[in-house]
Design a protein around this motif. Structure first.
Motif, PDB file in Angstrom:
ATOM      1  N   ASP A  95      -5.921  -0.544  -4.839  1.00  0.00           N
ATOM      2  CA  ASP A  95      -5.436  -1.115  -3.580  1.00  0.00           C
ATOM      3  C   ASP A  95      -6.414  -2.165  -3.077  1.00  0.00           C
ATOM      4  O   ASP A  95      -7.471  -1.835  -2.563  1.00  0.00           O
ATOM      5  CB  ASP A  95      -5.255  -0.017  -2.525  1.00  0.00           C
ATOM      6  CG  ASP A  95      -4.496  -0.529  -1.303  1.00  0.00           C
ATOM      7  OD1 ASP A  95      -4.132  -1.730  -1.291  1.00  0.00           O
ATOM      8  OD2 ASP A  95      -4.271   0.249  -0.373  1.00  0.00           O
ATOM      9  N   GLU A  96      -6.060  -3.407  -3.244  1.00  0.00           N
ATOM     10  CA  GLU A  96      -6.898  -4.530  -2.834  1.00  0.00           C
ATOM     11  C   GLU A  96      -8.358  -4.312  -3.231  1.00  0.00           C
ATOM     12  O   GLU A  96      -9.246  -4.350  -2.383  1.00  0.00           O
ATOM     13  CB  GLU A  96      -6.809  -4.727  -1.311  1.00  0.00           C
ATOM     14  CG  GLU A  96      -5.376  -4.737  -0.835  1.00  0.00           C
ATOM     15  CD  GLU A  96      -5.055  -5.919   0.034  1.00  0.00           C
ATOM     16  OE1 GLU A  96      -5.851  -6.869   0.074  1.00  0.00           O
ATOM     17  OE2 GLU A  96      -3.977  -5.901   0.663  1.00  0.00           O
ATOM     18  N   THR A 101       0.835  -1.203   0.000  1.00  0.00           N
ATOM     19  CA  THR A 101       0.000   0.000   0.000  1.00  0.00           C
ATOM     20  C   THR A 101       0.864   1.246   0.000  1.00  0.00           C
ATOM     21  O   THR A 101       0.598   2.201  -0.727  1.00  0.00           O
ATOM     22  CB  THR A 101      -0.927  -0.020   1.225  1.00  0.00           C
ATOM     23  OG1 THR A 101      -1.777  -1.154   1.125  1.00  0.00           O
ATOM     24  CG2 THR A 101      -1.771   1.228   1.289  1.00  0.00           C
TER      25      THR A 101
HETATM   26 MG   LIG Z   1      -2.286  -2.566   2.165  1.00  0.00          MG
END
Ligand SMILES: [Mg+2]
Ligand SMILES: Nc1ncnc2c1ncn2[C@@H]1O[C@H](COP(=O)(O)OP(=O)(O)OP(=O)(O)O)[C@@H](O)[C@H]1O
Lengths: 353, 307
Positions: A162-163, A47
């Motif tokens: 992000d994910e 991240t």
């Molecule tokens: Mg992360």
């Protein structure tokens, strides 16, 4: 390829939070129109890396360029990047249409153009006709599609995710993976996607960067990373590998008493690791060891039948557990029986670090 | 060690006549849920109705007697009291506005920039003043705002002004300052409460989409926090017209609000008038609440799932 301009070029970027080094100095090069996945365990720095590219955090060292322009000092909205967040990142008080249009209205685009653009994007992400719904009237997958549309509609050069699928169930995640990949190919935008899910990474990526302990450990195509990992960590993290640590003796690896044959010779005296994929191993049912194979004996301690494959766990005399996965046939041995695991010498992969 | 067990080993809770009475299947415990309702009726609905009823009673020398007259209302609207009331409403509205401008950004800041773990502590710091008696809080402003008070000394000391400013106290401005000082924490608290369910990375989303701070506030944050802002607005507004302490202590001669008017009416033994003024305030409060509820569903403030 190497002299063309890169989509993302980060040199020596690092980020510390107080004493925590979230990302150690790292170089990252991402090609235009590439689907690049940052994969790694929790807390590894994925991240952080993504947010550095987005400009949501500033690096403590290093420079970042996007399509040749140094953006290190630029605010997020001044960079040609757009971010898709994990979840709950839609504006809850706006309809789907208003959510997607938000970025465009800030750019003072004429209304009918906005409407046309928004409906084109909703088409692209498969949400035709959902214009007037509110986020809480959508499923998790649909919400992520709206987010995707909200980012895509800005036509940024780089989309950062992000994910994006972390909140979805396994089946939906699989479908969305394929769809993401399709959308990426359709719009021809560089995607940088963060996940800790290996399957997700393998499905979407053109290239995977493995991030752990604040470092970019290794990168390569999904196929290369899976079949020819260079680092021990990669072999340990990707797929299901059996790893032997020991000292090289030239053509062999001394693992404490036993010497295993290496696929290629290694410098004598050096600490190295040998990894063998569990599906490259076999249990020998009394048959002799084939020519050019390595074999170790142990005790069968577990046997699981998973449909397509059978998985057996063998405890070696050294105490190490070895996983053997075989398609179709299961070993005939009973749990507790003495067995021999074997693998072709050339299936082994040497890791110097 | 093993004990003989009865009926499958399940232990029955000890029962006594008293516990039966309280928690037994047919005990009083069943009615526990009605307690708040009873409370509401006893301390809110009944007094409200009484206020309305008494406000139309006939005035007598020392009390009042049953009757039906709008005399008290005529008295109120036909005198300078009404003007004073309107002036108090205006000053109250200004206080609300100032409190919003000063307080809401604090709530937003705490939510967006203070680490999540420290947020509640930060907000607690803002509500701490509420734990001190309002009289003391307001009285403490006198030595600060006066002609020779801390504020004027500081302004003169810093060279910003040469002569002390006398507008800070015993003026309508003084009342506004007092109200803002008193009720600002409430704006911060309500604003924060409303912002709590706003995911923190909404701010990042806005940054990323290129939304400047003012646009983000106007189009995203304020709409999301509207129920909280409205709750604080109503609270501050009603207190501003109702609490007579502030004009009493910080206002100049003739500084009055609805609270003062009620107090004066009671001193003059004009009880129907006092009731009429109270009733008018009640109507204003209910109207504000209804409008607020109709616009934003105020219950959202207490139920994050609804957002
Ligand atoms: Mg992360
Ligand atoms: N704002 C912050 N303040 C302090 N430490 C932080 C902050 N953000 C991240 N870290 C630390 O930096 C390291 C890397 O965090 P990062 O969020 O990049 O990991 P990640 O790979 O994305 O993990 P995950 O898969 O759990 O999301 C972690 O040890 C984390 O605790």
């Amino acid at each position: 390829m190497s002299n063309s301009v890169l989509a993302v070029e980060a040199t020596g970027i690092a980020k510390s939070y107080g004493t925590v080094q979230a990302l150690k100095p790292t170089d990252l090069r991402i090609e235009p129109n590439e689907y690049y996945v940052l994969l790694g365990p929790s807390g590894g720095g994925k991240t952080t890396t993504l947010r550095l590219i987005a400009g949501l955090v500033r690096p403590t060292a290093g420079r970042i360029s996007i399509y040749g322009q140094d953006v290190t000092e630029l605010a997020p909205d001044k960079r040609s990047t757009s971010m898709v967040f994990q979840s709950y990142a839609l504006f809850p008080h706006m309809t789907v249409e208003e959510n997607v249009a938000y970025g465009l209205t800030l750019r003072r685009m004429p209304r009918d153009e906005i409407r046309a653009e928004v409906s084109r994007m909703l088409d692209l992400v498969g949400l035709n006709g959902y214009d007037n719904r509110r986020p809480h009237e959508l499923s998790g997958g649909q919400q992520q599609r709206v987010q995707l549309a909200r980012s895509l509609v800005l036509h940024s050069d780089i989309l950062l995710l992000d994910e994006p699928l972390a909140a979805l169930d396994a089946k939906l995640r699989k479908d969305m993976c394929l769809e993401l990949k399709n959308i990426q190919k359709t719009v021809g935008v560089t995607f940088v996607h963060v996940t800790h899910n290996q399957e997700e990474a393998m499905t979407v990526a053109d290239r995977i960067g493995l991030v752990a302990g604040g470092e970019l450990v290794e990168q390569g195509s999904p196929e290369a990373i899976y079949n020819r990992p260079e680092k021990r960590f990669t072999a340990d993290f990707i797929g299901e590998n059996n790893i032997f640590d020991g000292t090289a003796t030239g053509a062999g690896l001394d693992i404490g008493g036993r010497v295993l044959g290496l696929p290629t010779p290694a410098e004598t005296g050096r600490e190295i690791s040998l990894s063998v994929r569990s599906e490259d191993m076999r249990l020998l049912d009394g048959e002799p060891k084939p020519e050019g194979w390595q074999a170790l004996s142990g005790t069968l301690i577990d046997k699981v039948y998973l449909g397509l494959i059978g998985s057996s766990v063998v405890r070696l005399e050294s105490g190490q557990d070895i996983t053997v996965r075989q398609v179709g046939a299961m070993s005939s041995g009973e749990v507790g029986a003495s067995v021999t695991v074997a693998w072709p010498t050339e299936a082994g992969r040497i890791h110097l670090s | 060690m093993s004990q003989p067990t009865t009926t499958g080993g399940r232990r029955q809770p000890a029962s006594s006549p008293l516990s039966d009475l309280l928690t037994g299947e047919r005990g009083l415990g069943r009615y526990a849920f009605y307690l708040p309702l009873a409370f509401l009726i006893a301390f809110f609905v009944v007094p409200m109705l009484l206020t309305l009823v008494w406000s139309v009673f006939e005035r007598t020398n020392f009390w009042m007697e049953p009757g039906f007259t709008f005399g008290a209302y005529a008295d109120f609207f036909g005198s300078a009291r009404f003007e004073n009331f309107l002036r108090a409403m205006k000053s109250s509205a200004i206080s609300v506005l100032v409190a919003f401008v000063l307080g809401f950004p604090i709530a937003v800041f705490v939510r967006s920039s203070v680490p999540e773990k420290a947020q509640h502590k930060a907000i607690l710091l803002f509500i701490l003043p509420f734990m001190i008696s309002e009289v003391i809080r307001i009285f403490a402003l006198r030595p600060i705002l006066g002609r020779h008070g801390v504020l004027n000394d500081a302004l003169i000391g810093s060279g910003l002004i040469d002569d002390p400013i006398s507008i800070f106290i015993y003026t309508p401005t003084g009342v506004v300052i007092g109200e803002v000082m008193s009720y600002l924490p409430f704006m911060v608290f309500c604003g924060f409460l409303a912002m709590e369910s706003v995911p923190r990375y909404i701010f990042e989303v806005c940054d990323d989409l290129g939304s400047d701070t003012l646009t983000t506030l106007r189009r995203v944050i304020v709409p999301l926090a509207a129920p909280g802002i409205l709750a604080a607005t109503i609270f501050i507004f009603i207190n501003g017209i109702g609490v007579f302490l502030i004009p009493d202590i910080l206002g100049g001669p003739g500084a009055v609000n609805a609270g003062t008017l009620v107090l004066n009416a009671i001193s003059a033994l004009d009880f129907p008038l006092a009731m009429a003024i109270a009733a008018i305030m009640l109507v204003i409060l209910m109207a504000l609440l209804l409008i607020g509820h109709w616009l934003f569903d105020l219950t959202k403030l207490l139920d994050p799932a609804k957002r």
